[in-house]
Design an enzyme around this catalytic site. Structure first.
Site, PDB file in Angstrom:
ATOM      1  N   GLY A  60       0.813  -1.219   0.000  1.00 44.59           N
ATOM      2  CA  GLY A  60       0.000   0.000   0.000  1.00 44.59           C
ATOM      3  C   GLY A  60       0.846   1.268   0.000  1.00 44.59           C
ATOM      4  O   GLY A  60       0.405   2.316  -0.470  1.00 44.59           O
ATOM      5  N   GLU A 103       2.850  -8.252  -1.568  1.00 42.69           N
ATOM      6  CA  GLU A 103       1.633  -8.865  -1.019  1.00 42.69           C
ATOM      7  C   GLU A 103       1.595 -10.371  -1.240  1.00 42.69           C
ATOM      8  O   GLU A 103       0.988 -11.106  -0.473  1.00 42.69           O
ATOM      9  CB  GLU A 103       0.388  -8.222  -1.650  1.00 42.69           C
ATOM     10  CG  GLU A 103       0.137  -6.785  -1.224  1.00 42.69           C
ATOM     11  CD  GLU A 103       0.796  -5.751  -2.119  1.00 42.69           C
ATOM     12  OE1 GLU A 103       1.761  -6.093  -2.844  1.00 42.69           O
ATOM     13  OE2 GLU A 103       0.359  -4.589  -2.082  1.00 42.69           O
TER      14      GLU A 103
END
Ligand code: DAK
Length: 264
Positions: free
Chosen positions: A115, A138
């Protein structure tokens, strides 16, 4: 709103018209939790609403990270239904990217992962310190980018590199990020904020309506065909020719003086 997880400084470090926003959770490598996001959404809206502020810079506190991603500790207990029903992180794109019509720059001062990388890529452009590291790790957590990483990274650096980074979780250093067009330039860590504020001050010194128009035009290139984009460009140009700043800008050039902008 009183901020706890970020700081916001208008006319930062003496740069008129430049707002500096800093994510302030250095012990957690500025991981993005709900509080950071809520405060950032508020701070970007306040920046957009303040006519005296014409360019913003977003950075992370400390020397290690811009943001090491979404807060894994906060996400670990959430069920799929929570992510879906809360539309977790969903408002970001509309709240910040679409509503912030004025320009902003990401000053990436270390890790920009998950993010954090996605947040940096929402900026109009990125300037990074020599110790910056970008990545979409991720996959190591059993998930995938969720805030635009697979889309914006691919548009910025192309399919092969983006695919490799998403599939392996590999981090990309600042030099490689510059070569790959993810960032505009690399500066020494100690000079990052000063240099980025300087660039922001240059932008803030330009006619403000033309600034917004230039940003809108460039962003159109990602949303439409070339023909449609060229029409948008011509129409916005034509609108700008009716502005007071166009008359002032051209008069100032002919009279060999600095333009005095009205922003209309
Ligand atoms: N979350 C929470 N805490 C974090 C963190 C993170 N992402 N990254 C680092 N920290 C914390 C560490 O837990 C540690 O805390 P303490 O143990 O001291 O309490 C502290 O920051 C220092 O970290 P390290 O001790 O690990 O520091 P190192 O120098 O050894 O390593 C590192 C630095 C950046 C390589 C490592 O911390 C790391 O790998 N961090 C995680 C990076 C990562 O996987 N980032 C991606 C997160 S997932 C969604 C949209 C978007 C997203 C999700 C959903 N929807 C729309 C649904 C986004 C997801 C992500 O970003």
């Amino acid at each position: 709103m009183t901020y706890e997880a970020i700081t916001a400084e208008a006319n930062a470090q003496g740069n008129a018209g430049v707002t500096l926003l800093t994510i302030n959770r250095p012990k957690a490598l500025n991981a993005l939790n709900s509080q950071v996001l809520e405060e950032l959404i508020h701070a970007f809206a306040a920046y957009q609403a303040d006519d005296t502020q014409l360019c913003a810079v977003l950075t992370g506190s400390g020397e290690k990270a811009f943001a090491a991603g979404a807060d894994i500790k906060e996400m670990s207990d959430k069920a799929a239904a929570d992510f879906y029903l809360e539309d977790f992180f969903g408002p970001w794109t509309s709240e910040i990217v679409k509503k912030t019509r004025k320009p902003w720059i990401a000053a990436v001062n270390g890790f920009a992962l998950g993010g954090g990388c996605e947040l940096a890529m929402m900026a109009d452009f990125i300037i990074a310190s020599d110790n910056a590291k970008f990545g979409q790790p991720e996959i190591n957590l059993g998930v995938a980018p969720g805030m635009g990483g697979s889309q914006r990274l691919t548009r910025a650096i192309g399919k092969s590199k983006s695919m490799e980074m998403c599939l392996t979780g590999r981090m990309m250093g600042a030099e490689e990020a510059e070569r790959a067009n993810l960032i505009v330039r690399v500066v020494p860590q100690a000079e990052l904020v000063i240099e980025t504020l300087k660039t922001a001050a240059t932008i803030a010194s330009k006619p403000p309506m033309a600034t917004i128009a230039n940003k809108e035009m460039v962003n159109s290139a990602f949303e439409m065909t070339l023909d449609q984009g060229l029409i948008v460009e011509r129409r916005i140009f034509q609108i700008l020719t009716a502005s007071e700043d166009k008359a002032e800008g051209m008069a100032a050039f002919i009279e060999k003086r600095e333009g005095q902008w009205k922003g209309r």
